[in-house]
Design a protein around this motif. Structure first.
Motif, mmCIF file in Angstrom:
data_model
loop_
_atom_site.group_PDB
_atom_site.id
_atom_site.type_symbol
_atom_site.label_atom_id
_atom_site.label_comp_id
_atom_site.label_asym_id
_atom_site.label_seq_id
_atom_site.Cartn_x
_atom_site.Cartn_y
_atom_site.Cartn_z
ATOM 1 N N GLU A 179 -2.642 10.861 0.529
ATOM 2 C CA GLU A 179 -3.627 10.632 1.595
ATOM 3 C C GLU A 179 -4.848 9.891 1.058
ATOM 4 O O GLU A 179 -5.349 8.942 1.689
ATOM 5 C CB GLU A 179 -4.045 11.952 2.224
ATOM 6 N N TRP A 213 -4.064 6.173 0.587
ATOM 7 C CA TRP A 213 -3.196 5.712 1.674
ATOM 8 C C TRP A 213 -3.241 4.196 1.863
ATOM 9 O O TRP A 213 -2.218 3.549 2.091
ATOM 10 C CB TRP A 213 -3.616 6.436 2.954
ATOM 11 N N HIS A 214 -4.409 3.609 1.748
ATOM 12 C CA HIS A 214 -4.565 2.169 1.998
ATOM 13 C C HIS A 214 -4.699 1.360 0.702
ATOM 14 O O HIS A 214 -5.028 0.177 0.742
ATOM 15 C CB HIS A 214 -5.781 1.917 2.896
ATOM 16 N N HIS A 215 -4.421 1.982 -0.431
ATOM 17 C CA HIS A 215 -4.529 1.296 -1.721
ATOM 18 C C HIS A 215 -3.168 0.732 -2.130
ATOM 19 O O HIS A 215 -2.125 1.327 -1.833
ATOM 20 C CB HIS A 215 -5.003 2.267 -2.804
ATOM 21 N N PRO A 216 -3.156 -0.389 -2.878
ATOM 22 C CA PRO A 216 -1.878 -0.881 -3.425
ATOM 23 C C PRO A 216 -1.275 0.150 -4.374
ATOM 24 O O PRO A 216 -1.964 0.677 -5.258
ATOM 25 C CB PRO A 216 -2.288 -2.150 -4.191
ATOM 26 N N GLN A 244 0.734 3.535 2.193
ATOM 27 C CA GLN A 244 1.204 3.638 3.587
ATOM 28 C C GLN A 244 2.448 2.783 3.816
ATOM 29 O O GLN A 244 3.424 3.245 4.410
ATOM 30 C CB GLN A 244 0.083 3.192 4.534
ATOM 31 N N GLU A 245 2.426 1.552 3.339
ATOM 32 C CA GLU A 245 3.559 0.646 3.551
ATOM 33 C C GLU A 245 4.796 1.118 2.798
ATOM 34 O O GLU A 245 5.920 0.960 3.287
ATOM 35 C CB GLU A 245 3.166 -0.775 3.122
ATOM 36 N N ASN A 277 5.537 1.334 12.818
ATOM 37 C CA ASN A 277 4.199 1.290 12.239
ATOM 38 C C ASN A 277 3.828 2.700 11.814
ATOM 39 O O ASN A 277 4.522 3.675 12.134
ATOM 40 C CB ASN A 277 3.180 0.704 13.223
ATOM 41 N N ALA A 278 2.726 2.823 11.073
ATOM 42 C CA ALA A 278 2.354 4.117 10.499
ATOM 43 C C ALA A 278 2.083 5.164 11.576
ATOM 44 O O ALA A 278 2.297 6.361 11.362
ATOM 45 C CB ALA A 278 1.131 3.942 9.607
ATOM 46 N N GLN A 279 1.614 4.712 12.756
ATOM 47 C CA GLN A 279 1.319 5.647 13.829
ATOM 48 C C GLN A 279 2.587 6.319 14.376
ATOM 49 O O GLN A 279 2.509 7.381 15.002
ATOM 50 C CB GLN A 279 0.580 4.932 14.973
ATOM 51 N N THR A 291 0.835 -1.191 0.000
ATOM 52 C CA THR A 291 0.000 0.000 0.000
ATOM 53 C C THR A 291 0.879 1.254 0.000
ATOM 54 O O THR A 291 2.086 1.189 0.250
ATOM 55 C CB THR A 291 -0.904 0.037 1.233
#
Length: 243
Positions: A132, A135-138, A100-101, A112-114, A98
């Protein structure tokens, strides 16, 4: 220009790739706090120069001075730890991870992202809203322009002294190019030194302070971007086209 004004300086750099002699004694000065454009025709050696700075290809001769220290023999991870970030032409985005990753991989102090610096992340989201939004998409599902934003965001998720980007506007729509120019301008205003390889001369003209032109593995011209932008004859002789 004094040595203290230079963040990065290459002196007489040669690079061989296998049997091929690609760089032939390149000199390059990258002043602190400025945007330096590296221009030249395809095959001039620009990408090889960036990869040599990062230690991905080893200089066979000459020095790569980082704040007065020769880093030409350091490994790539050591060079990155000095505060240098590199965005390659192919962007190097991990397609199966993702967004984020992808950023988390570059945030060395975060597990971790936090744990990513919240203020810095908010600033990145302001620079690149698509980061943003997806963020959670590949990352592999994004458009070319969105991937470029992710690649630059990943490079700056931690503070950097030097950002090196290879052809950031390649294949991008004009609206995204404008977004990218604004982002680099903000980075510069925040004290980041930037070295860009760019083929889009409008992009270069709007952003660059200094310029170096390469041809056949050598630096054939250095000066201000304003000087080059204002001299059509010089543009034709160096690049075969005009701004």
């Amino acid at each position: 220009m004094s040595a203290a004004d230079l963040l990065l300086e290459l002196r007489g750099v040669h690079t061989h790739i296998g049997a091929y002699h690609i760089l032939h004694g390149v000199d390059l000065a990258v002043p602190r706090g400025q945007v330096t454009l590296l221009l030249g025709r395809n095959g001039a050696g620009k990408t090889t120069l960036l990869r040599t700075i990062m230690g991905l290809w080893r200089a066979s001769q000459g020095s790569v001075q980082w704040q007065g220290r020769d880093i030409a023999r350091l490994a790539t991870p050591q060079i990155a730890q000095l505060g240098i970030a590199y965005v390659p032409e192919n962007m190097g985005v991990f397609a199966d991870l993702t967004v984020q990753e992808n950023l988390l991989l570059a945030a060395r102090g975060a597990r971790n992202a936090q744990q990513i610096d919240g203020a810095r992340l908010a600033w990145i989201f302001q620079l690149f809203p698509a980061v943003e939004k997806f963020w959670h998409h590949p990352a592999g599902k994004l458009s070319g322009g969105q991937k470029q934003m992710v690649a630059v965001a990943r490079a700056i998720v931690e503070p950097r002294d030097l950002l090196i980007v290879d052809e950031p506007s390649k294949g991008l729509a004009p609206s995204i190019i404008n977004n990218m120019i604004d982002a680099f301008a903000q980075l510069k205003a925040g004290g980041v030194t930037i070295l860009l390889v760019e083929q889009n001369l409008n992009f270069a003209q709007r952003l660059g302070d200094g310029v170096a032109v390469m041809d056949n593995g050598r630096t054939v011209h250095t000066g201000s971007m304003a000087e080059l932008a204002g001299d059509a004859a010089l543009q034709r002789s160096l690049l075969g086209l005009t701004l």
